[in-house]
Design an enzyme around this catalytic site. Sequence first.
Site, mmCIF file in Angstrom:
data_model
loop_
_atom_site.group_PDB
_atom_site.id
_atom_site.type_symbol
_atom_site.label_atom_id
_atom_site.label_comp_id
_atom_site.label_asym_id
_atom_site.label_seq_id
_atom_site.Cartn_x
_atom_site.Cartn_y
_atom_site.Cartn_z
ATOM 1 N N ARG A 15 -24.848 50.041 -5.548
ATOM 2 C CA ARG A 15 -24.145 49.940 -4.131
ATOM 3 C C ARG A 15 -24.089 48.383 -3.836
ATOM 4 O O ARG A 15 -23.083 48.416 -3.321
ATOM 5 C CB ARG A 15 -25.119 51.155 -2.958
ATOM 6 C CG ARG A 15 -24.927 50.890 -1.893
ATOM 7 C CD ARG A 15 -24.908 50.293 -0.731
ATOM 8 N NE ARG A 15 -26.102 49.721 -0.530
ATOM 9 C CZ ARG A 15 -26.338 47.944 -0.353
ATOM 10 N NH1 ARG A 15 -24.985 48.078 0.899
ATOM 11 N NH2 ARG A 15 -26.317 47.482 0.365
ATOM 12 N N ASP A 16 -24.807 47.904 -3.389
ATOM 13 C CA ASP A 16 -24.270 46.681 -2.950
ATOM 14 C C ASP A 16 -23.835 45.696 -3.613
ATOM 15 O O ASP A 16 -22.918 45.104 -3.450
ATOM 16 C CB ASP A 16 -25.989 45.981 -2.961
ATOM 17 C CG ASP A 16 -25.759 44.628 -1.850
ATOM 18 O OD1 ASP A 16 -24.769 44.584 -1.283
ATOM 19 O OD2 ASP A 16 -26.611 44.303 -1.059
ATOM 20 N N HIS A 211 -35.034 41.378 -0.110
ATOM 21 C CA HIS A 211 -33.565 41.608 -0.339
ATOM 22 C C HIS A 211 -32.945 39.985 -0.591
ATOM 23 O O HIS A 211 -32.599 39.766 0.607
ATOM 24 C CB HIS A 211 -33.628 42.548 0.376
ATOM 25 C CG HIS A 211 -31.661 42.886 0.112
ATOM 26 N ND1 HIS A 211 -31.443 43.750 0.018
ATOM 27 C CD2 HIS A 211 -30.236 42.246 0.063
ATOM 28 C CE1 HIS A 211 -30.070 43.812 -0.571
ATOM 29 N NE2 HIS A 211 -29.102 42.892 -0.102
ATOM 30 N N CYS A 244 -21.628 41.398 0.484
ATOM 31 C CA CYS A 244 -20.587 41.984 1.313
ATOM 32 C C CYS A 244 -19.751 41.606 1.595
ATOM 33 O O CYS A 244 -19.350 40.675 2.049
ATOM 34 C CB CYS A 244 -22.249 41.585 2.558
ATOM 35 S SG CYS A 244 -21.960 42.396 4.206
ATOM 36 N N ASN A 253 -26.796 39.987 -4.783
ATOM 37 C CA ASN A 253 -27.595 39.585 -5.379
ATOM 38 C C ASN A 253 -28.269 38.866 -6.554
ATOM 39 O O ASN A 253 -27.212 38.477 -7.691
ATOM 40 C CB ASN A 253 -28.255 41.549 -5.301
ATOM 41 C CG ASN A 253 -28.361 42.328 -4.438
ATOM 42 O OD1 ASN A 253 -26.972 42.648 -3.687
ATOM 43 N ND2 ASN A 253 -29.048 42.315 -3.256
HETATM 44 C C1 LIG Z 1 -21.091 52.442 10.958
HETATM 45 C C2 LIG Z 1 -19.379 52.412 10.973
HETATM 46 C C3 LIG Z 1 -19.173 53.821 10.525
HETATM 47 C C4 LIG Z 1 -19.194 53.136 12.780
HETATM 48 O O1 LIG Z 1 -17.264 52.262 12.450
HETATM 49 P P1 LIG Z 1 -16.723 53.163 14.059
HETATM 50 O O2 LIG Z 1 -15.372 52.170 13.618
HETATM 51 O O3 LIG Z 1 -17.623 52.577 14.871
HETATM 52 O O4 LIG Z 1 -16.894 55.068 13.827
HETATM 53 P P2 LIG Z 1 -16.456 55.860 14.855
HETATM 54 O O5 LIG Z 1 -18.384 56.231 14.759
HETATM 55 O O6 LIG Z 1 -16.099 54.359 16.177
HETATM 56 O O7 LIG Z 1 -15.526 56.615 13.571
HETATM 57 C C5 LIG Z 1 -14.689 55.719 13.647
HETATM 58 C C6 LIG Z 1 -14.054 57.241 12.523
HETATM 59 O O8 LIG Z 1 -15.445 56.450 11.278
HETATM 60 C C7 LIG Z 1 -15.495 57.729 10.708
HETATM 61 N N1 LIG Z 1 -16.314 57.303 10.006
HETATM 62 C C8 LIG Z 1 -18.058 57.248 11.422
HETATM 63 N N2 LIG Z 1 -18.638 57.333 10.447
HETATM 64 C C9 LIG Z 1 -18.828 57.784 9.006
HETATM 65 C C10 LIG Z 1 -19.682 57.803 8.653
HETATM 66 N N3 LIG Z 1 -20.688 57.521 8.494
HETATM 67 N N4 LIG Z 1 -18.678 57.629 6.769
HETATM 68 C C11 LIG Z 1 -17.508 58.891 6.785
HETATM 69 N N5 LIG Z 1 -16.511 58.724 8.262
HETATM 70 C C12 LIG Z 1 -17.486 57.958 9.612
HETATM 71 C C13 LIG Z 1 -15.520 58.822 12.098
HETATM 72 O O9 LIG Z 1 -14.825 60.110 11.310
HETATM 73 C C14 LIG Z 1 -13.891 58.109 12.078
HETATM 74 O O10 LIG Z 1 -12.567 59.038 11.558
HETATM 75 P P3 LIG Z 1 -11.624 58.923 12.197
HETATM 76 O O11 LIG Z 1 -11.297 59.880 13.765
HETATM 77 O O12 LIG Z 1 -10.475 57.499 12.628
HETATM 78 O O13 LIG Z 1 -10.320 59.326 11.164
HETATM 79 C C15 LIG Z 1 -18.707 51.649 10.441
HETATM 80 O O14 LIG Z 1 -18.838 50.279 10.834
HETATM 81 C C16 LIG Z 1 -19.098 51.291 8.961
HETATM 82 O O15 LIG Z 1 -18.932 51.978 8.263
HETATM 83 N N6 LIG Z 1 -19.753 50.843 8.263
HETATM 84 C C17 LIG Z 1 -19.807 50.156 6.931
HETATM 85 C C18 LIG Z 1 -20.870 48.700 6.771
HETATM 86 C C19 LIG Z 1 -21.441 48.904 5.032
HETATM 87 O O16 LIG Z 1 -20.794 49.410 4.424
HETATM 88 N N7 LIG Z 1 -21.341 47.102 5.435
HETATM 89 C C20 LIG Z 1 -21.842 46.809 3.452
HETATM 90 C C21 LIG Z 1 -23.259 47.463 4.134
HETATM 91 S S1 LIG Z 1 -24.435 46.071 4.653
HETATM 92 C C22 LIG Z 1 -24.853 45.249 3.310
HETATM 93 O O17 LIG Z 1 -24.520 45.584 2.495
HETATM 94 C C23 LIG Z 1 -26.548 44.563 3.683
HETATM 95 C C24 LIG Z 1 -27.517 45.322 2.636
HETATM 96 C C25 LIG Z 1 -28.068 46.499 3.510
HETATM 97 O O18 LIG Z 1 -27.175 45.142 1.483
HETATM 98 C C26 LIG Z 1 -28.428 43.782 3.065
HETATM 99 C C27 LIG Z 1 -28.121 42.167 3.399
HETATM 100 O O19 LIG Z 1 -28.929 42.120 1.700
HETATM 101 O O20 LIG Z 1 -27.614 41.924 4.760
#
Ligand SMILES: CC(C)(COP(=O)([O-])OP(=O)([O-])OC[C@H]1O[C@@H](n2cnc3c(N)ncnc32)[C@H](O)[C@@H]1OP(=O)([O-])[O-])[C@@H](O)C(=O)NCCC(=O)NCCSC(=O)C[C@@](C)(O)CC(=O)[O-]
Length: 306
Positions: A15-16, A211, A244, A253
């Site tokens: 994933r990450d 992490h 990220c 990582n």
């Molecule tokens: C959270 C949202 C969805 C908000 O995104 P948004 O645009 O605010 O969401 P929304 O609710 O307004 O929806 C917009 C569109 O997204 C769709 N949608 C809404 N939710 C989903 C979903 N779950 N799965 C699939 N589709 C989704 C929804 O259906 C809609 O589709 P449209 O009508 O435009 O076709 C967006 O910002 C997002 O997906 N962000 C992902 C960010 C991400 O994955 N980042 C990396 C992981 S975090 C990380 O790596 C850090 C970590 C954990 O490892 C720890 C560290 O090291 O810090």
Amino acid sequence: MTLPTRVKIIDVGPRDGLQNEKQPVPAEAKIGLVQGLQEAGLREIEVTSFVSPKWVPQMADNAQVMHGIRRQDGVRYSVLTPNLKGFEAAIAAPREEWPDEIVVFGAASEAFSQKNINCSIAESIERFAPVVDAALARGIAVRGAMSCTVGCPYEGEIAPEKVGYLAGLMKGIGVQRVDVADTIGVGTPLKVRRAIEATLAHYGIDAISGHFHDTYGQALSNTLASLEMGVWNFQSSVAGLGGCPYAKGATGNVATEDVVYLLHGMGIDTGIDLDKLIDAGVYISEVLGREPHSRVSKAIRTKRCG
Ligand SMILES: CC(C)(COP(=O)([O-])OP(=O)([O-])OC[C@H]1O[C@@H](n2cnc3c(N)ncnc32)[C@H](O)[C@@H]1OP(=O)([O-])[O-])[C@@H](O)C(=O)NCCC(=O)NCCSC(=O)C[C@@](C)(O)CC(=O)[O-]
């Protein structure tokens, strides 16, 4: 100082590690990576994320990957779910394909929260609360990832109070355990210790994992500093995969191979076969067309060649 005698590693490579890859990575390769990790003895694997494919295209094959993995008894498979839509997608498959644990992911930095999940910290908690309830009601465990607990690419240094605040919010909605993440790898031991101390106000040591990204080469030092506090859960990525998408310039990582070598060298049990782990790292690195980002992998492979 009493060090833990055993450590649990959650490999977050599938994933990450892969979420930020620009080249397409076939679902089959992700499934093969999960297989290699479990054969190496990993008992927790972060498989994929149910996030918007517009935001993170690399994870768009989430359901296919969850369907394709061959589950092994005793292994916990987790996925990221930022909202109810993601959670519902994660449990749309038959029960045997559900994740064992879901991860809601927040940040100690307001700016990072906005960039990563398009909402404030307070809004993120409002979104997570029904996800946590829905998961727990179905017997699915819940972890909370706390990003930017030391530094943020947009806000700079993060005060421990902000970490404590986020940990308290996570606890308040029923998140069972949390990751103290140094998302951009700027942490050094004292800063990481302060972030963990702030988290300890809300979670016991058994419910905290470290992490650490390795951008500045500090991740092993930070691992050791956390171990000395009694932390015994760590996340890392095989072959040092990762980065990220919302943390520009941050590298992967810390490599699982390097953490395992450190721990085994200190007489700490991980249940992981380092040779098989190295093979899993080589497998995915060959798919990506590059060398594993692990000093230990390189050293041991050089030795293997005689
Ligand atoms: C959270 C949202 C969805 C908000 O995104 P948004 O645009 O605010 O969401 P929304 O609710 O307004 O929806 C917009 C569109 O997204 C769709 N949608 C809404 N939710 C989903 C979903 N779950 N799965 C699939 N589709 C989704 C929804 O259906 C809609 O589709 P449209 O009508 O435009 O076709 C967006 O910002 C997002 O997906 N962000 C992902 C960010 C991400 O994955 N980042 C990396 C992981 S975090 C990380 O790596 C850090 C970590 C954990 O490892 C720890 C560290 O090291 O810090």
